[in-house]
Scaffold this motif. Structure first.
Motif, PDB file in Angstrom:
ATOM      1  N   ASP A 182      -3.194   5.573  -2.100  1.00 23.37           N
ATOM      2  CA  ASP A 182      -4.087   4.519  -2.096  1.00 23.37           C
ATOM      3  C   ASP A 182      -5.236   5.302  -1.228  1.00 23.37           C
ATOM      4  O   ASP A 182      -5.128   6.137  -0.329  1.00 23.37           O
ATOM      5  CB  ASP A 182      -3.820   3.262  -1.432  1.00 23.37           C
ATOM      6  CG  ASP A 182      -2.926   2.489  -2.176  1.00 23.37           C
ATOM      7  OD1 ASP A 182      -3.195   2.706  -3.873  1.00 23.37           O
ATOM      8  OD2 ASP A 182      -2.008   1.662  -1.837  1.00 23.37           O
ATOM      9  N   PRO A 217       0.881  -1.040  -0.057  1.00 25.62           N
ATOM     10  CA  PRO A 217      -0.157   0.010  -0.104  1.00 25.62           C
ATOM     11  C   PRO A 217       0.895   1.248  -0.118  1.00 25.62           C
ATOM     12  O   PRO A 217       2.070   1.363   0.508  1.00 25.62           O
ATOM     13  CB  PRO A 217      -0.914  -0.133   1.225  1.00 25.62           C
ATOM     14  CG  PRO A 217      -0.705  -1.608   1.571  1.00 25.62           C
ATOM     15  CD  PRO A 217       0.494  -2.200   1.182  1.00 25.62           C
ATOM     16  N   SER A 227      -6.615   3.698  -6.860  1.00 25.79           N
ATOM     17  CA  SER A 227      -6.501   2.320  -6.450  1.00 25.79           C
ATOM     18  C   SER A 227      -7.094   2.458  -4.837  1.00 25.79           C
ATOM     19  O   SER A 227      -6.860   3.628  -4.469  1.00 25.79           O
ATOM     20  CB  SER A 227      -5.181   1.838  -6.490  1.00 25.79           C
ATOM     21  OG  SER A 227      -4.329   2.616  -5.979  1.00 25.79           O
TER      22      SER A 227
END
Length: 363
Positions: free
Chosen positions: A266, A262, A343
């Motif tokens: 994000d 991550p 995302s």
């Protein structure tokens, strides 16, 4: 690819006058309104942690599916306590494998029917039943121990944890679906009711009633239903039952399987059942420096919904809300605080993050 064609959920609240069925029907009405030319799904999956213990109902998935008018549809329920992640994993797997072209994923739990003492007893059943439950322990006790270990190891005062509820309540004010839509301050948090020393009530997630629905399809079906699908790129989970230190191995193991790291771009929803767990999750994800992660919250697009702390904590439906909120953010449709990104990451877990499922979403 596995597409998320549409999502819906109701405001988290205490619906004393409604049953679980009523809540699901309300959430489902939005799907029928939003999706053009909607036909019945191939499979209905219900994520509910406490249908038997609170709702006193078996075969709940069959009953809920029937209440929506489905006949001849494969239907089942997945129970994993508060962790609705396995239901997402199952829906993803059915479509990815080609066994289903569309799955209606329903999340529902209803806590308002029990008094706090009764509810705490139900939640304690998530602990090891052969001794922990019968000794009267609760998840609060373990979270308190973790907080004390964290304070000692990193030499931080209790006030450090207050950064989390401060941020979550700020975020929730903008979310019309949130349960606790109010700002707070440091003094209110640090002087609030003690739950299990050093944890106070503002360090715990607010349990209430909720129902959410996600329509997952293959790419071909998604094109019929929406012009703006979001793709569920991958899902993986892991368990690691015992917590010996300040790490969360279940998250690390799931990330290793996903081969995903991550990043601060994000859009992220984590399972913040307690302030201490929020800190540990951020650090396990590599998003914050150990012992300092709750001082860096403006650096992440994290829990813009208000999280379990302030959006509310509807048991097995929690993961459905988290996934739906990130989908709406990626589409630019979330009605609260806006995130920007291509995302998303959803961390679905139980209270103590011994069981974790991580979902990766893409535009």
């Amino acid at each position: 690819m596995v597409s998320i064609a549409e999502v819906s959920f109701i405001k988290i609240d205490r619906y004393y006058e409604y049953s679980e069925k009523d809540l699901v029907i309300e959430a489902y009405k939005q799907i029928e309104t939003k999706v053009k030319d909607y036909i019945k799904p191939d499979v209905v999956i219900v994520s509910s942690g406490y249908a038997e213990s609170i709702g006193k109902s078996s075969l709940s998935a069959v009953k809920l599916s029937s209440s929506l008018g489905f006949k001849g549809v494969r239907t089942f329920r997945i129970e994993n306590g508060d962790n609705g992640g396995p239901s997402i994993y199952t829906a993803y797997s059915l479509i990815k494998s080609g066994l289903a072209k569309s799955v209606l994923l329903i999340g529902v739990d209803k806590f308002s029917d029990l008094a706090s003492k009764q509810l705490n007893d139900v939640l304690a059943m998530n602990l090891l039943h052969d001794h922990e439950y019968h000794l009267g322990l609760t998840p609060h006790s373990y979270a308190a121990i973790l907080a004390k270990l964290y304070m000692k190891k990193y030499n931080v005062p209790y006030e450090y944890f207050a950064n989390w509820p401060l941020k979550m309540h700020d975020n929730a004010v903008e979310n019309p679906f949130a349960y606790l839509r109010f700002k707070t301050d440091l003094k209110t948090i640090t002087s609030s009711q003690l739950v299990s020393e050093p944890l106070r009530i503002f360090d715990t997630a607010a349990r209430a009633d909720g129902a959410g629905i996600i329509l997952l399809t293959d790419d071909e079906v998604a094109k019929k239903y929406t012009d703006t699908p979001v793709y569920l790129a991958n899902v993986h989970g892991a368990i690691y039952e015992y917590i010996y230190d300040l790490s969360l191995p279940s998250i690390r193991l799931a990330l290793n399987e996903l081969k995903y790291t991550p990043n601060k771009n994000d859009i992220i929803e984590i399972h913040d059942s307690y302030s201490i767990l929020a800190a540990l999750e951020l650090e396990e994800l590599g998003l914050g420096e150990k012992g300092k992660s709750l001082l860096e919250l403006d650096s992440y697009q994290i829990n813009y919904s208000g999280g379990l702390k302030a959006r509310g904590y509807p048991g097995g439906a929690t993961a459905i809300y988290q996934l739906a909120e990130v989908v709406m953010q990626l589409r630019g449709e979330f009605p609260g605080k806006k995130a920007i990104g291509e995302s998303g990451v959803v961390i679905s877990a139980d209270d103590l993050v011994t069981s974790s499922y991580i979902s990766i979403l893409k535009r």
